[in-house]
Design an enzyme around this catalytic site. Structure first.
Site, PDB file in Angstrom:
ATOM      1  CE  LYS A   1      45.681  31.291  38.095  1.00 50.82           C
ATOM      2  NZ  LYS A   1      46.220  31.058  36.835  1.00 50.82           N
TER       3      LYS A   1
ATOM      4  CG  HIS B   1      68.816  44.162  45.052  1.00 53.70           C
ATOM      5  ND1 HIS B   1      69.233  43.025  44.400  1.00 53.70           N
ATOM      6  CD2 HIS B   1      67.815  43.763  45.879  1.00 53.70           C
ATOM      7  CE1 HIS B   1      68.519  41.982  44.827  1.00 53.70           C
ATOM      8  NE2 HIS B   1      67.647  42.404  45.725  1.00 53.70           N
TER       9      HIS B   1
ATOM     10  CB  SER C   1      49.233  26.604  33.765  1.00 57.46           C
ATOM     11  OG  SER C   1      48.940  27.281  34.956  1.00 57.46           O
TER      12      SER C   1
ATOM     13  CG  HIS D   1      48.802  44.813  44.942  1.00 51.87           C
ATOM     14  ND1 HIS D   1      49.503  44.235  45.963  1.00 51.87           N
ATOM     15  CD2 HIS D   1      48.085  43.816  44.372  1.00 51.87           C
ATOM     16  CE1 HIS D   1      49.205  42.953  46.023  1.00 51.87           C
ATOM     17  NE2 HIS D   1      48.341  42.677  45.071  1.00 51.87           N
TER      18      HIS D   1
ATOM     19  CD1 TRP E   1      61.203  48.395  46.091  1.00 53.14           C
ATOM     20  CD2 TRP E   1      60.231  48.638  44.090  1.00 53.14           C
ATOM     21  NE1 TRP E   1      59.999  47.733  46.114  1.00 53.14           N
ATOM     22  CE2 TRP E   1      59.375  47.862  44.900  1.00 53.14           C
ATOM     23  CE3 TRP E   1      59.834  48.919  42.779  1.00 53.14           C
ATOM     24  CZ2 TRP E   1      58.152  47.378  44.449  1.00 53.14           C
ATOM     25  CZ3 TRP E   1      58.597  48.432  42.341  1.00 53.14           C
ATOM     26  CH2 TRP E   1      57.781  47.668  43.179  1.00 53.14           C
TER      27      TRP E   1
ATOM     28  CB  SER F   1      60.601  49.690  27.320  1.00 53.95           C
ATOM     29  OG  SER F   1      60.782  48.311  27.180  1.00 53.95           O
ATOM     30  CB  SER F   2      56.535  48.159  30.396  1.00 56.86           C
ATOM     31  OG  SER F   2      57.678  47.833  31.094  1.00 56.86           O
TER      32      SER F   2
ATOM     33  NE  ARG G   1      61.567  46.687  52.801  1.00 58.57           N
ATOM     34  CZ  ARG G   1      60.676  46.856  51.802  1.00 58.57           C
ATOM     35  NH1 ARG G   1      59.392  46.982  52.076  1.00 58.57           N
ATOM     36  NH2 ARG G   1      61.067  46.890  50.546  1.00 58.57           N
TER      37      ARG G   1
ATOM     38  CG  HIS H   1      47.821  45.072  50.586  1.00 56.56           C
ATOM     39  ND1 HIS H   1      47.302  44.011  49.888  1.00 56.56           N
ATOM     40  CD2 HIS H   1      48.924  45.436  49.901  1.00 56.56           C
ATOM     41  CE1 HIS H   1      48.061  43.762  48.836  1.00 56.56           C
ATOM     42  NE2 HIS H   1      49.050  44.614  48.824  1.00 56.56           N
ATOM     43  CG  HIS H   2      51.745  47.571  49.501  1.00 53.61           C
ATOM     44  ND1 HIS H   2      52.746  46.641  49.500  1.00 53.61           N
ATOM     45  CD2 HIS H   2      50.874  47.183  48.545  1.00 53.61           C
ATOM     46  CE1 HIS H   2      52.491  45.739  48.575  1.00 53.61           C
ATOM     47  NE2 HIS H   2      51.364  46.036  47.972  1.00 53.61           N
TER      48      HIS H   2
ATOM     49  CB  THR I   1      46.212  32.936  44.980  1.00 49.69           C
ATOM     50  OG1 THR I   1      45.920  34.292  44.678  1.00 49.69           O
ATOM     51  CG2 THR I   1      47.682  32.672  44.717  1.00 49.69           C
TER      52      THR I   1
ATOM     53  CG  ASP J   1      57.659  38.625  13.871  1.00 47.20           C
ATOM     54  OD1 ASP J   1      57.572  39.092  15.019  1.00 47.20           O
ATOM     55  OD2 ASP J   1      58.733  38.560  13.254  1.00 47.20           O
TER      56      ASP J   1
ATOM     57  CE1 TYR K   1      48.424  38.572  42.644  1.00 41.39           C
ATOM     58  CE2 TYR K   1      48.264  40.855  43.325  1.00 41.39           C
ATOM     59  CZ  TYR K   1      48.183  39.512  43.619  1.00 41.39           C
ATOM     60  OH  TYR K   1      47.876  39.116  44.881  1.00 41.39           O
TER      61      TYR K   1
ATOM     62  CD  GLU L   1      55.795  46.057  38.146  1.00 39.55           C
ATOM     63  OE1 GLU L   1      55.093  46.530  37.240  1.00 39.55           O
ATOM     64  OE2 GLU L   1      56.876  45.459  37.947  1.00 39.55           O
TER      65      GLU L   1
HETATM   66  C1  HEM Z   1      70.195  36.915  44.191  1.00 45.48           C
HETATM   67  C2  HEM Z   1      69.609  36.719  45.304  1.00 45.48           C
HETATM   68  C3  HEM Z   1      69.004  37.849  46.102  1.00 45.48           C
HETATM   69  C4  HEM Z   1      69.437  38.277  47.314  1.00 45.48           C
HETATM   70  C5  HEM Z   1      70.615  37.714  48.116  1.00 45.48           C
HETATM   71  C6  HEM Z   1      68.600  39.367  47.699  1.00 45.48           C
HETATM   72  C7  HEM Z   1      68.724  40.067  48.880  1.00 45.48           C
HETATM   73  C8  HEM Z   1      67.988  41.147  49.229  1.00 45.48           C
HETATM   74  C9  HEM Z   1      68.023  41.798  50.493  1.00 45.48           C
HETATM   75  C10 HEM Z   1      68.896  41.379  51.662  1.00 45.48           C
HETATM   76  C11 HEM Z   1      67.150  42.824  50.454  1.00 45.48           C
HETATM   77  C12 HEM Z   1      66.779  43.737  51.587  1.00 45.48           C
HETATM   78  C13 HEM Z   1      67.595  44.917  51.648  1.00 45.48           C
HETATM   79  C14 HEM Z   1      67.181  45.718  52.817  1.00 45.48           C
HETATM   80  O1  HEM Z   1      65.968  45.858  53.083  1.00 45.48           O
HETATM   81  O2  HEM Z   1      68.068  46.202  53.503  1.00 45.48           O
HETATM   82  C15 HEM Z   1      66.557  42.852  49.164  1.00 45.48           C
HETATM   83  C16 HEM Z   1      65.610  43.775  48.740  1.00 45.48           C
HETATM   84  C17 HEM Z   1      64.855  43.641  47.588  1.00 45.48           C
HETATM   85  N1  HEM Z   1      64.953  42.633  46.649  1.00 45.48           N
HETATM   86 FE1  HEM Z   1      66.327  41.138  46.691  1.00 45.48          FE
HETATM   87  N2  HEM Z   1      67.670  39.604  46.723  1.00 45.48           N
HETATM   88  C18 HEM Z   1      67.878  38.687  45.723  1.00 45.48           C
HETATM   89  C19 HEM Z   1      67.134  38.571  44.559  1.00 45.48           C
HETATM   90  C20 HEM Z   1      66.048  39.373  44.227  1.00 45.48           C
HETATM   91  C21 HEM Z   1      65.213  39.196  43.066  1.00 45.48           C
HETATM   92  C22 HEM Z   1      65.401  38.121  42.017  1.00 45.48           C
HETATM   93  C23 HEM Z   1      64.266  40.156  43.110  1.00 45.48           C
HETATM   94  C24 HEM Z   1      63.121  40.482  42.170  1.00 45.48           C
HETATM   95  C25 HEM Z   1      62.632  39.754  41.335  1.00 45.48           C
HETATM   96  C26 HEM Z   1      64.508  40.953  44.267  1.00 45.48           C
HETATM   97  C27 HEM Z   1      63.749  42.052  44.613  1.00 45.48           C
HETATM   98  C28 HEM Z   1      63.990  42.850  45.694  1.00 45.48           C
HETATM   99  C29 HEM Z   1      63.247  44.038  46.005  1.00 45.48           C
HETATM  100  C30 HEM Z   1      62.098  44.643  45.207  1.00 45.48           C
HETATM  101  C31 HEM Z   1      63.797  44.547  47.190  1.00 45.48           C
HETATM  102  C32 HEM Z   1      63.337  45.775  47.954  1.00 45.48           C
HETATM  103  C33 HEM Z   1      64.268  46.906  47.711  1.00 45.48           C
HETATM  104  C34 HEM Z   1      63.904  48.046  48.580  1.00 45.48           C
HETATM  105  O3  HEM Z   1      63.804  47.860  49.806  1.00 45.48           O
HETATM  106  O4  HEM Z   1      63.692  49.155  48.037  1.00 45.48           O
HETATM  107  N3  HEM Z   1      65.594  40.446  44.926  1.00 45.48           N
HETATM  108  N4  HEM Z   1      67.079  41.807  48.413  1.00 45.48           N
HETATM  109 CU   LIG Z   2      50.329  44.757  47.171  1.00 49.71          CU
END
Ligand code: HEM
Ligand SMILES: [Cu+2]
Ligand SMILES: [Cu+2]
Lengths: 532, 380
Positions: free
Chosen positions: A338, A83, A275, A260, A148, A176-177, A457, A309-310, A335, A112, A264, A262
């Site tokens: 802004k 996810h 803006s 970090h 992740w 790709s990025s 978490r 800080h992480h 920030t 283009d 930003y 990333e």
């Molecule tokens: C659709 C709605 C979303 C829900 C319901 C949701 C829910 C969750 C939950 C519950 C977790 C925590 C899992 C855990 O720690 O056990 C999580 C982790 C995370 N989510 Fe989401 N999320 C959503 C959307 C997004 C979006 C749009 C992003 C990024 C742009 C995102 C990025 C992340 C990241 C980076 C993690 C950390 C994964 C990890 O712990 O390795 N999520 N999400």
């Molecule tokens: Cu950071």
């Protein structure tokens, strides 16, 4: 003779194809047109958003009640990991690249992107990366289950054999990025219309230029990190293994030196979009254009010196902890500038509330909320309590979902009429907005509470005192997930038809993109416009 | 002073205090001076953020309401003001400095682990904690004690569901206790919210932190760093006793250890019946092995091997004992020679060789285990 006519025919066909897109799948596979590639990126990102969202639904369903109900812990870990990876690398980043592809040439009056063939490549390798990543979920042992952030040695010695697939997928995403970023930089530096000086660049272009530099600086660092994971796991090196002279904490330093900046990368283009939209619907010039540019640049620079800080709990020397605390707190100054500038833009404007503006206002409030919890996290002694709890999950979803994703939605609604020539269904779009706004807060706000109360978490099951809030969070999650299907409907319907719109879709809008017809013709600005 | 003002007082001051002091919503004050300082810091930043938020969004919503196009608002022309911009760069800066001062103070005292009265070495491993009282010759593992039936929803959950262990870490109050943290496998993180102590246990390195508990009681926390499949099932429980009670506990623990050694020695001359070994073996298996190899012995394909039908389990007894005693370095398979007694080891190996259709009929005695242990220490 016949060969000559054939040749002529070929040329004619070629010439033809230059003005009108070819038909069918080949159009998309071979395309070098920035608008086509922009659309591909955006469609891809929406697909990934739905897949990553489906995984979030699995996570929330399991966490609806205490106890293990639906999935087994090992699979749960795969869900959180994939996810996170999909949302970051598959949804947010490609969406911004798609917007850059579509809008940067239109905003700077370029015909283009500067490197169209590379542009085609940078998109078309991306689906393969995610097919590989997703396929690993179905193999014996399953996909990546180490978060992740793939901290070693969980991702090296203690991961399963499919880790190589993860590494390969991340490499492709990175390539790709980097190609996308090179393209953006080269385009902006070389293809600006005559008279478009640096301080006349639209802010979306500015923020993307800075983002592209960040990408080029840190994606190779990520590539290095995954490569070291690969060799540690399969080729007996010990970069991160103390038994062989390595250090697992060094992994975290390398990862967050990428990680970090990333974050930003995922928010600077959002600043650019907001803006752009706020002045349009306030019918007033953006307040403090120059300070916006300087603020963005200083955020980008500071983002290189805050990574640890992480890692406050990894056991750093006090001096290190103090340095990273102060540097992180410092980032909140630009920030804040802004946010103040956006409010000042609205101040004494002539404001109206079209859908893009609604998303932008929600962005400003909710992103700021995520910024506040970020500031709290910067305070090292307090971070010892917040770190790796749901408080952090709340924080980064406020900045990523109500930040990055809301800005992408705002941008999509803002430019969708320009892309398709049709106005979207405003009623449905407003439903989408209000349902998202309410449910996203039911989803993420109580996460602050459970986090502060002590819920870590990345756990599939929790103690009973967290049960009530988790049930509420899950309900919010399902509602938010379902609401996004409305967005799919709105986009789909808008692409099929709708009320025709003029070149300048929004009365307060400014910029070159509103001077070309709607829908934007396949080729635009073949002769550059003059900027006064 | 009417009813109104007292109601207002209630809503504005008393209520938030009540709500926020509730553990369900907010960070705990905890039971150490440090945890109280951290709580104060947390509340200070929180309130500062609230005030800034209220001011900024009040201005924004004022504009949204009064400067609307539908109300006939005409846009003003201004779009910059150096004075204002300097002001709103400088003011946040000053606020930040005001926040940094107390944060720095607290941080420096948190990191000063010198002059400790007692040192505990904490070692994380998948998925249990090992506590060693340095210089006291007392050490033990601490494992989740919530039964599997509660986790799989077959029976009601206890009030300390997932936050309970077989043997808690026992500490004295009013003494400075230093913790040394490390890990045997992946990174774990030892966290007790009531002490405001969270520190990573890194394999191959030692981290240091400390606490000084003010009140007797039982304090519960969890592993905070993702450490694999059962990361969510690795609680920390600390029992804080008065200094006298702690001293008593410590001498009892030492006595128990001496008694266990005597009992182990006596086992060497005994032949235990198969039934006894099988019953004990099943208990040990469920507590120490089932997390990975699964209660069914089937493992998780591609992650943890099945023991049912495994050539090692069905094969040569010496090799089998060797794997369990020393683990497989470089994999998740740990060494159990220091974790289990010779009786438990004999029992679990007997169990595996006879459970789930592994009907080898073999019975392994504690003396065989002791012989294998002696053989390896001689080889060294
Ligand atoms: C659709 C709605 C979303 C829900 C319901 C949701 C829910 C969750 C939950 C519950 C977790 C925590 C899992 C855990 O720690 O056990 C999580 C982790 C995370 N989510 Fe989401 N999320 C959503 C959307 C997004 C979006 C749009 C992003 C990024 C742009 C995102 C990025 C992340 C990241 C980076 C993690 C950390 C994964 C990890 O712990 O390795 N999520 N999400
Ligand atoms: Cu950071
Ligand atoms: Cu853990």
């Amino acid at each position: 003779m016949s060969s000559v006519t054939e040749q002529q025919h070929d040329q004619a066909a070629h010439h033809d194809g230059h003005h009108h897109p070819a038909k069918g799948f080949k159009r998309w596979l071979y395309t070098t047109n920035h608008k086509d590639i922009g659309s591909l990126y955006l469609i891809f990102s929406l697909t990934m958003f739905l897949i990553g969202g489906a995984m979030a639904m699995v996570i929330r369903a399991e966490l609806f009640q205490p106890g293990l109900q639906l999935v087994e812990p090992h699979f749960f870990n795969q869900m959180t990991t994939v996810h996170g990876l999909i949302m970051v690398f598959g949804a947010v980043m490609p969406a911004f690249t798609g917007l850059a592809n579509w809008m940067v040439p239109l905003m700077i009056g370029a015909p283009d992107m500067a490197l169209p063939r590379m542009n085609n490549w940078s998109f078309w390798i991306l689906p393969f990366a995610f097919i590989i990543l997703l396929a690993s979920l179905f193999m014996p042992g399953g996909g990546p289950a180490f978060g992740w952030t793939f901290y070693a040695p969980l991702s090296t010695t203690y991961s399963n054999d499919n880790t190589a697939l993860f590494v390969f997928a991340v490499h492709i995403m990175g390539i790709s990025s980097i190609m996308g970023a090179i393209n953006v930089i080269v385009t902006i530096v070389n293809l600006r219309a005559p008279g478009m000086t640096w301080m006349k660049l639209p802010l979306f272009v500015w923020t993307w230029l800075i983002t592209a530099f960040l990408l080029i600086a840190v994606m190779p660092v990520l590539a290095g990190a995954v490569t070291m994971v690969l060799t540690d796991k399969y080729f007996a090196t010990s970069f991160f293994d103390a038994a062989g002279g390595g250090d697992p904490v060094m992994f975290q330093h390398i990862f967050w030196f990428f990680g970090h900046p990333e974050v930003y990368i995922m928010i600077l283009p959002a600043f650019g979009i907001i803006s752009t939209i706020v002045p349009t619907f306030s019918r007033k010039k953006l307040f403090g254009y120059a300070s916006m540019v300087y603020a963005t640049s200083s955020i980008a620079l500071l983002s290189f010196i805050v990574w640890a800080h992480h890692m406050f709990t990894t056991g750093m020397p006090v001096a290190g902890e103090l340095f990273f605390m102060y540097a992180t707190m410092l980032i909140s100054v630009p920030t804040g500038v802004k946010v103040f500038n956006w409010v000042a833009t609205m101040w004494r404007g002539s404001i109206s509330f079209e859908v893009p503006m609604l998303f932008s206002i929600a962005f400003i409030v909710l992103f700021t909320l995520g910024g506040f919890s970020g500031l709290m996290l910067a305070i090292t002694p307090a971070d010892f309590q917040y770190h790796d709890t749901y408080f952090v999950v709340a924080h980064f979803h406020y900045v990523l979902v109500t930040g990055a994703i809301f800005s992408i939605m705002a941008g999509a609604y803002y430019w969708l009429p320009k892309w398709t020539g049709n106005m979207f269904n405003i009623t449905l779009a407003k439903w989408h907005f209000w349902l998202s706004l309410v449910s996203v807060n039911v989803l993420f706000f109580p996460m602050h509470f459970v986090g502060l109360a002590g819920m870590p978490r990345r756990i599939p099951d929790y103690a009973l005192q967290f049960a009530d809030f988790n049930a509420i969070i899950s309900i919010g999650g399902f509602a938010f997930g379902l609401s996004q299907l409305l967005f799919v409907v709105v986009v789909f319907k808008c692409a099929r038809g709708g009320d025709k719109v003029p070149a300048k879709v929004w009365d307060g809008a400014e910029g070159l993109e509103w001077e070309v017809a709607s829908p934007a013709p396949y080729h635009t600005f073949e002769t550059p416009p003059e900027i006064k | 002073m009417g009813k109104l003002s007292s109601t207002l007082w209630l809503i504005l001051f008393v209520l938030p205090q009540q709500v926020l002091a509730n553990n369900q919503f907010n960070m705990r004050k905890g039971v150490t001076d440090i945890s109280n300082d951290v709580y104060q810091l947390h509340m200070t930043i929180f309130i500062i953020c609230c005030v800034i938020g209220v001011i900024v969004f009040a201005a924004m919503f004022w504009a949204l309401i009064h400067h609307r196009k539908s109300k006939g608002a005409k846009p003003a022309q201004f779009h910059e003001s150096t004075k204002v911009e300097i002001l709103w760069t400088a003011i946040p800066f000053v606020i930040l400095i005001a926040m940094a001062v107390p944060a720095t103070k607290t941080l420096i005292s948190m990191e000063d682990a010198s002059k400790a009265d007692l040192t505990i070495k904490i070692t994380g491993s998948q998925w249990k904690w090992h506590y060693e009282y340095m210089g006291e010759d007392v050490a033990f593992y601490s494992i989740l004690s919530t039964p599997q039936e509660q986790i799989t929803n077959q029976v009601d959950k206890s009030s300390t569901y997932l936050l309970e262990v077989d043997k808690p870490l026992v500490l004295p109050i009013n003494q400075k206790v230093r913790f040394l943290m490390t890990s045997d496998d992946v990174i774990h993180s030892w966290w007790v919210p009531d002490f405001a102590v969270k520190k990573d246990a890194n394999p191959g390195f030692i981290n240091e932190t400390w606490t000084k508990i003010n009140e007797e009681g039982i304090y519960r926390g969890q592993c905070a760093e993702l450490c694999g499949k059962d990361h969510g099932f690795m609680p920390v429980v600390v029992e804080a006793k008065s200094e006298q009670a702690f001293a008593n506990w410590l001498s009892e623990a030492k006595q128990a250890k001496a008694n266990a050694a005597i009992a182990d020695a006596a086992l060497l001359d005994q032949i235990l019946p198969k039934e006894e070994l099988m019953t004990l073996g099943e208990q040990v298996y469920m507590a120490s092995c089932a997390a990975c190899h699964q209660p069914t012995g089937m493992g998780l394909p591609g992650v943890f091997p099945a023991l049912k039908g495994s050539p090692v389990v069905l094969g040569d007894i010496k090799d089998h004992i060797d794997v369990v005693l020393h683990g497989r370095p470089g994999t998740a398979m740990q060494a159990f020679d220091k974790q289990l007694s010779i009786k438990q080891l004999a029992a679990v190996i007997t169990y595996k060789r006879n459970a789930w259709g592994n009907d080898t009929g073999d019975v392994i005695q504690p003396s065989q285990i002791q012989a294998a242990i002696d053989a390896t220490s001689e080889a060294k």
